[in-house]
Design a protein around this motif. Structure first.
Motif, PDB file in Angstrom:
ATOM      1  N   UNK A 153     -66.155  -4.460 -20.126  1.00 56.23           N
ATOM      2  CA  UNK A 153     -66.832  -5.534 -19.396  1.00 56.23           C
ATOM      3  C   UNK A 153     -68.339  -5.311 -19.324  1.00 56.23           C
ATOM      4  N   UNK A 154     -68.794  -4.089 -19.655  1.00 56.91           N
ATOM      5  CA  UNK A 154     -70.217  -3.768 -19.550  1.00 56.91           C
ATOM      6  C   UNK A 154     -70.961  -4.184 -20.806  1.00 56.91           C
ATOM      7  N   UNK A 155     -72.248  -4.398 -20.661  1.00 63.40           N
ATOM      8  CA  UNK A 155     -73.066  -4.804 -21.809  1.00 63.40           C
ATOM      9  C   UNK A 155     -73.082  -3.722 -22.888  1.00 63.40           C
ATOM     10  N   UNK A 156     -73.245  -2.485 -22.462  1.00 61.14           N
ATOM     11  CA  UNK A 156     -73.281  -1.387 -23.426  1.00 61.14           C
ATOM     12  C   UNK A 156     -71.929  -1.214 -24.109  1.00 61.14           C
ATOM     13  N   UNK A 160     -70.926  -1.644 -28.127  1.00 63.40           N
ATOM     14  CA  UNK A 160     -70.222  -0.583 -28.859  1.00 63.40           C
ATOM     15  C   UNK A 160     -69.026  -1.152 -29.606  1.00 63.40           C
ATOM     16  N   UNK A 161     -68.197  -1.932 -28.925  1.00 65.54           N
ATOM     17  CA  UNK A 161     -67.001  -2.483 -29.572  1.00 65.54           C
ATOM     18  C   UNK A 161     -67.362  -3.484 -30.667  1.00 65.54           C
ATOM     19  N   UNK A 162     -68.420  -4.250 -30.458  1.00 60.22           N
ATOM     20  CA  UNK A 162     -68.841  -5.204 -31.486  1.00 60.22           C
ATOM     21  C   UNK A 162     -69.317  -4.473 -32.737  1.00 60.22           C
ATOM     22  N   UNK A 163     -70.081  -3.410 -32.535  1.00 64.02           N
ATOM     23  CA  UNK A 163     -70.559  -2.631 -33.680  1.00 64.02           C
ATOM     24  C   UNK A 163     -69.397  -1.978 -34.411  1.00 64.02           C
ATOM     25  N   UNK A 164     -68.431  -1.454 -33.657  1.00 65.09           N
ATOM     26  CA  UNK A 164     -67.272  -0.781 -34.254  1.00 65.09           C
ATOM     27  C   UNK A 164     -66.445  -1.795 -35.058  1.00 65.09           C
ATOM     28  N   UNK A 165     -66.179  -2.960 -34.468  1.00 65.40           N
ATOM     29  CA  UNK A 165     -65.377  -3.984 -35.146  1.00 65.40           C
ATOM     30  C   UNK A 165     -66.070  -4.454 -36.418  1.00 65.40           C
ATOM     31  N   UNK A 166     -67.388  -4.617 -36.355  1.00 65.51           N
ATOM     32  CA  UNK A 166     -68.131  -5.060 -37.534  1.00 65.51           C
ATOM     33  C   UNK A 166     -68.055  -4.017 -38.648  1.00 65.51           C
ATOM     34  N   UNK A 170     -66.356  -4.701 -42.222  1.00 60.70           N
ATOM     35  CA  UNK A 170     -67.171  -4.503 -43.427  1.00 60.70           C
ATOM     36  C   UNK A 170     -66.457  -3.607 -44.435  1.00 60.70           C
ATOM     37  N   UNK A 171     -65.614  -2.699 -43.930  1.00 64.68           N
ATOM     38  CA  UNK A 171     -64.918  -1.762 -44.811  1.00 64.68           C
ATOM     39  C   UNK A 171     -63.457  -2.141 -45.075  1.00 64.68           C
ATOM     40  N   UNK A 172     -63.111  -3.388 -44.746  1.00 70.96           N
ATOM     41  CA  UNK A 172     -61.803  -3.921 -45.119  1.00 70.96           C
ATOM     42  C   UNK A 172     -60.648  -3.502 -44.247  1.00 70.96           C
ATOM     43  N   UNK A 173     -60.931  -3.051 -43.001  1.00 65.01           N
ATOM     44  CA  UNK A 173     -59.858  -2.574 -42.132  1.00 65.01           C
ATOM     45  C   UNK A 173     -59.645  -3.455 -40.905  1.00 65.01           C
ATOM     46  N   UNK A 174     -60.073  -4.720 -40.962  1.00 64.51           N
ATOM     47  CA  UNK A 174     -59.869  -5.615 -39.832  1.00 64.51           C
ATOM     48  C   UNK A 174     -60.844  -5.310 -38.718  1.00 64.51           C
ATOM     49  N   UNK A 175     -60.533  -5.806 -37.511  1.00 57.22           N
ATOM     50  CA  UNK A 175     -61.476  -5.620 -36.412  1.00 57.22           C
ATOM     51  C   UNK A 175     -60.825  -5.052 -35.154  1.00 57.22           C
ATOM     52  N   UNK A 176     -59.636  -4.436 -35.299  1.00 56.12           N
ATOM     53  CA  UNK A 176     -58.910  -3.936 -34.142  1.00 56.12           C
ATOM     54  C   UNK A 176     -59.294  -2.480 -33.860  1.00 56.12           C
ATOM     55  N   UNK A 177     -60.322  -2.311 -33.043  1.00 57.26           N
ATOM     56  CA  UNK A 177     -60.862  -0.977 -32.768  1.00 57.26           C
ATOM     57  C   UNK A 177     -59.822  -0.089 -32.090  1.00 57.26           C
ATOM     58  N   UNK A 178     -59.150  -0.609 -31.075  1.00 58.28           N
ATOM     59  CA  UNK A 178     -58.176   0.199 -30.331  1.00 58.28           C
ATOM     60  C   UNK A 178     -57.062   0.698 -31.240  1.00 58.28           C
ATOM     61  N   UNK A 179     -56.583  -0.178 -32.112  1.00 59.20           N
ATOM     62  CA  UNK A 179     -55.510   0.221 -33.028  1.00 59.20           C
ATOM     63  C   UNK A 179     -56.004   1.282 -34.003  1.00 59.20           C
ATOM     64  N   UNK A 180     -57.207   1.103 -34.509  1.00 60.35           N
ATOM     65  CA  UNK A 180     -57.775   2.083 -35.441  1.00 60.35           C
ATOM     66  C   UNK A 180     -57.881   3.446 -34.784  1.00 60.35           C
ATOM     67  N   UNK A 181     -58.270   3.486 -33.502  1.00 60.59           N
ATOM     68  CA  UNK A 181     -58.486   4.752 -32.812  1.00 60.59           C
ATOM     69  C   UNK A 181     -57.185   5.453 -32.421  1.00 60.59           C
ATOM     70  N   UNK A 182     -56.163   4.688 -32.074  1.00 54.83           N
ATOM     71  CA  UNK A 182     -54.985   5.334 -31.474  1.00 54.83           C
ATOM     72  C   UNK A 182     -53.677   5.114 -32.220  1.00 54.83           C
ATOM     73  N   UNK A 183     -53.693   4.336 -33.288  1.00 56.75           N
ATOM     74  CA  UNK A 183     -52.444   4.045 -34.004  1.00 56.75           C
ATOM     75  C   UNK A 183     -52.580   4.333 -35.495  1.00 56.75           C
TER      76      UNK A 183
END
Length: 400
Positions: A153-156, A160-166, A170-183
């Motif tokens: 909910x914070x600006x920072x 962070x999540x927008x940069x990670x998703x982008x 860009x590298x062909x792995x979708x935009x699901x940051x949480x799934x990438x980190x923990x699954x």
């Protein structure tokens, strides 16, 4: 052992003892089986990697190191941003380093975000090597969502999540940051199942618990023998690991806890951030070192006062050594609770770790036959998980 043909395997990790040490024996075993292992690591750990027979592939990292733990900051976002920022600048370094010599398989520590990206780019399997707990069914709802709600909910946090998703997109792995980190697609868990919360809800088609991957460390770490004055005495090892070790008052409390107990001998590891002169007078039954061959000592010790890092926790379990857990940071608090729940440890918060409390905890644990029985039961179960050889077998199976 599987019958995999010799292959080129690439391992990726960061320059941190807690992320290199858990899998180092697996790397040694893969090399012994005839595989060519390239190990991407910052220069500070190149010699440690080379000792296994793997070839270090050096990259430049911007992550804080074990030498400066305070550089990680104090907020949750302070612990997250450095990994993403480092991954973005490391990815082109590693892509260039492996160009023309792409591996048949990628294995990687959970902190190495470039590794699964490169595996996707190269079209080869990726296997995560987790040195600590993994997500169970319901983890997101029970732990992740409450923990990260404020951040998201914070600006920072949103940046962070927008940069990670982008970066993922860009590298062909979708935009699901949480799934990438923990699954991960496939994961070998380098802790005993006994240390995993909600182990019965972990998807074992993805995660396989192989337990502690230990080997003969005497060539690199040396061995420990009881000094003459310690023969016939009980031994307690005190260690807070490698990072959060600037704790002279705590070390003084540990010495005072046993100073007037002639039947006990204390081995005290103080790390690189504490000056021995700051400890005051050293009792006759205490030996002080910056580093010790921890596993070798634990095989001979009667008790272990530990920060409850993943490595120390499982070494205590693997040697059936009762533990007093005094956690310092991150996952250590959860590990301390797990060890206590297993019936083989006491969780003593740092603020309460005075000499009297530490002494009472150690003496009570060592005197309790139920603790000894439970510790031996867990040790036997861990030994059955397979360790280094099982991990290597499962990695070779991915080559098929």
């Amino acid at each position: 052992m599987t019958s995999a043909k010799p292959a080129h395997i690439a391992m990726f990790s960061i320059a941190a003892h807690g992320h290199v040490n858990p899998s180092i024996e697996v790397i040694r075993e893969l090399v012994a089986r005839g595989h060519r292992v390239s190990y991407a690591i910052p220069a500070a750990f190149a010699d440690k990697v080379a000792e296994t027979g793997a070839t270090p592939v050096i990259y430049t990292s911007t992550l804080p190191t074990d030498d400066d733990p305070e550089a990680w900051g104090t907020e949750l976002i302070d612990n997250l941003e450095p990994f993403l920022n480092d991954a973005v600048q490391v990815l082109p370094q590693l892509a260039a380093a492996f160009e023309g010599d792409e591996p048949d398989l990628v294995i990687h520590d959970i902190t190495s975000y470039p590794a699964p990206v490169l595996a996707h780019r190269w079209g080869v399997p990726a296997v995560s090597l987790s040195p600590n707990l993994v997500a169970w069914e319901g983890y997101e709802q029970e732990v992740a969502e409450p923990m990260f709600a404020g951040l998201k909910a914070s600006e920072r946090g949103q940046a962070y999540y927008a940069k990670f998703a982008a970066w993922l997109t860009e590298n062909g792995l979708g935009d699901q940051v949480d799934r990438f980190q923990s699954r991960p697609r496939r994961s070998l868990v380098l802790i005993p199942k006994a240390l995993q919360p909600h182990a019965d809800r972990v998807d074992e088609t993805v995660h396989t618990f192989v337990g502690a991957c230990q080997g003969d460390r005497s060539a690199t770490q040396g061995t420990w023998s009881r000094p003459d004055a310690a023969h016939g005495k009980k031994v307690v090892l005190v260690s807070l690991g490698s990072a959060f070790t600037k704790q002279p008052a705590f070390y003084r409390a540990c010495m005072d806890a046993f100073a007037d107990l002639p039947d006990w001998h204390v081995v005290l590891q103080i790390g690189k951030f504490t000056d021995e002169a700051d400890l005051g007078e050293i009792p006759a039954n205490v030996e002080v070192h910056r580093w010790v061959p921890q596993l070798d000592i634990l095989r001979q010790a009667d008790a272990f006062i530990t920060h409850a890092g993943a490595g120390g926790s499982q070494e205590g379990l693997a040697t059936a050594t009762p533990m007093v857990a005094v956690p310092q940071a991150v996952d250590q608090f959860g590990n301390a609770d797990m060890l206590a729940a297993l019936g083989v440890a006491r969780h003593v918060p740092m603020a309460e770790a005075d000499a009297a409390t530490l002494r009472e905890a150690v003496l009570a644990l060592v005197a309790d036959p139920a603790v000894a029985a439970r510790a031996e039961e867990i040790r036997a179960a861990m030994a059955a998980e397979g360790g280094t050889h099982q991990a290597a077998d499962l990695i070779e199976a991915e080559l098929s």
